[in-house]
Scaffold this active site. Structure first.
Site, mmCIF file in Angstrom:
data_model
loop_
_atom_site.group_PDB
_atom_site.id
_atom_site.type_symbol
_atom_site.label_atom_id
_atom_site.label_comp_id
_atom_site.label_asym_id
_atom_site.label_seq_id
_atom_site.Cartn_x
_atom_site.Cartn_y
_atom_site.Cartn_z
ATOM 1 N N VAL A 175 0.964 -0.990 0.135
ATOM 2 C CA VAL A 175 -0.384 -0.244 0.232
ATOM 3 C C VAL A 175 0.356 1.219 0.270
ATOM 4 O O VAL A 175 1.751 1.180 0.913
ATOM 5 C CB VAL A 175 -0.939 -0.690 1.176
ATOM 6 C CG1 VAL A 175 -1.817 1.468 1.599
ATOM 7 C CG2 VAL A 175 -1.915 -1.735 1.353
ATOM 8 N N SER A 181 0.536 7.635 -3.587
ATOM 9 C CA SER A 181 -0.753 6.182 -4.037
ATOM 10 C C SER A 181 -1.176 6.914 -5.626
ATOM 11 O O SER A 181 -1.641 7.906 -5.541
ATOM 12 C CB SER A 181 -1.889 5.888 -3.359
ATOM 13 O OG SER A 181 -2.445 5.627 -4.095
ATOM 14 N N HIS A 183 -3.226 5.649 -7.183
ATOM 15 C CA HIS A 183 -4.824 5.967 -6.936
ATOM 16 C C HIS A 183 -5.423 7.418 -7.256
ATOM 17 O O HIS A 183 -6.381 8.006 -7.984
ATOM 18 C CB HIS A 183 -5.470 5.320 -5.963
ATOM 19 C CG HIS A 183 -5.519 3.733 -5.819
ATOM 20 N ND1 HIS A 183 -6.351 3.183 -6.836
ATOM 21 C CD2 HIS A 183 -4.926 2.608 -5.685
ATOM 22 C CE1 HIS A 183 -6.248 1.951 -6.667
ATOM 23 N NE2 HIS A 183 -5.207 1.509 -5.809
ATOM 24 N N GLU A 238 0.742 -6.889 -8.160
ATOM 25 C CA GLU A 238 -0.326 -6.519 -7.910
ATOM 26 C C GLU A 238 -0.950 -7.037 -9.019
ATOM 27 O O GLU A 238 -0.869 -6.050 -9.428
ATOM 28 C CB GLU A 238 -0.243 -5.571 -7.073
ATOM 29 C CG GLU A 238 0.185 -4.848 -5.833
ATOM 30 C CD GLU A 238 -0.500 -3.861 -5.083
ATOM 31 O OE1 GLU A 238 -1.109 -2.822 -6.318
ATOM 32 O OE2 GLU A 238 -0.108 -3.778 -4.132
ATOM 33 N N HIS A 241 -3.237 -4.443 -10.487
ATOM 34 C CA HIS A 241 -3.265 -3.121 -10.177
ATOM 35 C C HIS A 241 -3.131 -1.810 -11.693
ATOM 36 O O HIS A 241 -2.060 -2.523 -12.247
ATOM 37 C CB HIS A 241 -2.330 -2.748 -9.336
ATOM 38 C CG HIS A 241 -2.382 -1.424 -9.495
ATOM 39 N ND1 HIS A 241 -2.756 -0.642 -8.390
ATOM 40 C CD2 HIS A 241 -1.500 0.111 -10.060
ATOM 41 C CE1 HIS A 241 -2.610 1.182 -8.296
ATOM 42 N NE2 HIS A 241 -2.175 1.539 -9.835
#
Length: 266
Positions: A175, A181, A183, A238, A241
């Site tokens: 994370v 990030s 995101h 990941e 992702h």
């Protein structure tokens, strides 16, 4: 009387010779002392220089991060094609106040930057047409949402008996630290198979992920954190992702089997 004169002359020569020897020895001693002092000063200078170089590197690193924050937000908000290649990671953080100018809700409570709406919808539709079932599990995250996810994951490690420091280190592997990030860009999505929802390596073995890994580049997306690239990306494998980078860049990254960092030369 002559003998005494000769004796005096010999004594003078001895004393003069002794003086020359003493002077030579004195000069040699002085040179040795000077060399020791100079060597000491050089060692001290080298130590000081090393310290200054280290401090300079740290300052340069901080300056780079400040520039990266500014450049990322500016690049993402820009209208030129380069916006899709903004790099966000631990060394290239994103301003915590950044938010896409326009969001598109691709799933309930899951939105992306509206500029990637068309390619994302097309990719998901084509996957469905191929008989696959998948959905977007996570997309844009505000800074507060990043903190929530990071803290929750860290707490899970603490609950397993890890110290807070070790839990922090483990959390960083999967994370991104809030502010770093992808995101937050609105260009990254976590897509998972409907019949297997666990976020682990087995996710990559599903037919859905196999299809995405083979075809995502055709829509301008890349598998952002591929296997055996954690030393480059800072994030473990990941298989869920995906990141939009544009069709041209995605094609090159796919063909060369590299990461976004390597593609950008970072």
């Amino acid at each position: 009387m002559r003998k005494n004169v000769n004796l005096d002359q010999r004594l003078k020569r001895v004393f003069l010779g002794g003086g020359l020897i003493g002077a030579a020895a004195g000069i040699l001693f002085t040179v040795l002392i000077a060399n020791i002092i100079i060597s000491g000063k050089e060692a001290g200078f080298e130590k000081q220089q090393t310290k200054l170089e280290k401090e300079n590197e740290e300052l340069q690193s901080q300056a780079n991060k400040v520039n990266a924050v500014h450049n990322n937000a500016e690049l993402l908000a820009g209208g030129e094609d380069g916006w899709a290649l903004a790099l966000v990671n631990e060394t290239h953080p994103l301003d915590t106040s950044y938010a896409p100018a326009e969001l598109y809700e691709v799933e309930s409570e899951r939105s992306v930057d509206a500029r990637i709406r068309e390619p994302l919808d097309r990719m998901l539709a084509d996957a469905e047409a191929a008989g696959l079932s998948m959905y977007v599990a996570s997309a844009y995250r505000s800074y507060d949402q990043q903190r929530t996810v990071f803290n929750a994951t860290m707490q899970d490690w603490v609950n397993q008996g890890y110290t807070p420091l070790n839990a922090y280190d483990e959390t960083k592997k999967s994370v991104a630290v809030p502010g770093t990030s992808e995101h937050a860009t609105g260009l990254a999505v976590d897509i998972i198979a409907s019949e297997y929802e666990a976020l682990d390596d087995r996710q990559g073995e599903t037919a859905e992920q196999q299809w995405l890994m083979e075809h995502c580049w055709e829509y301008g997306f890349i598998l952002r954190y591929p296997p055996e690239k954690a030393d480059v990306t800072g994030i473990i494998y990941e298989p869920w992702h995906y990141r939009y980078v544009g069709e041209a860049a995605a094609k090159e990254i796919h063909e060369q089997n590299i990461t976004l960092e390597e593609y950008l030369g970072e």
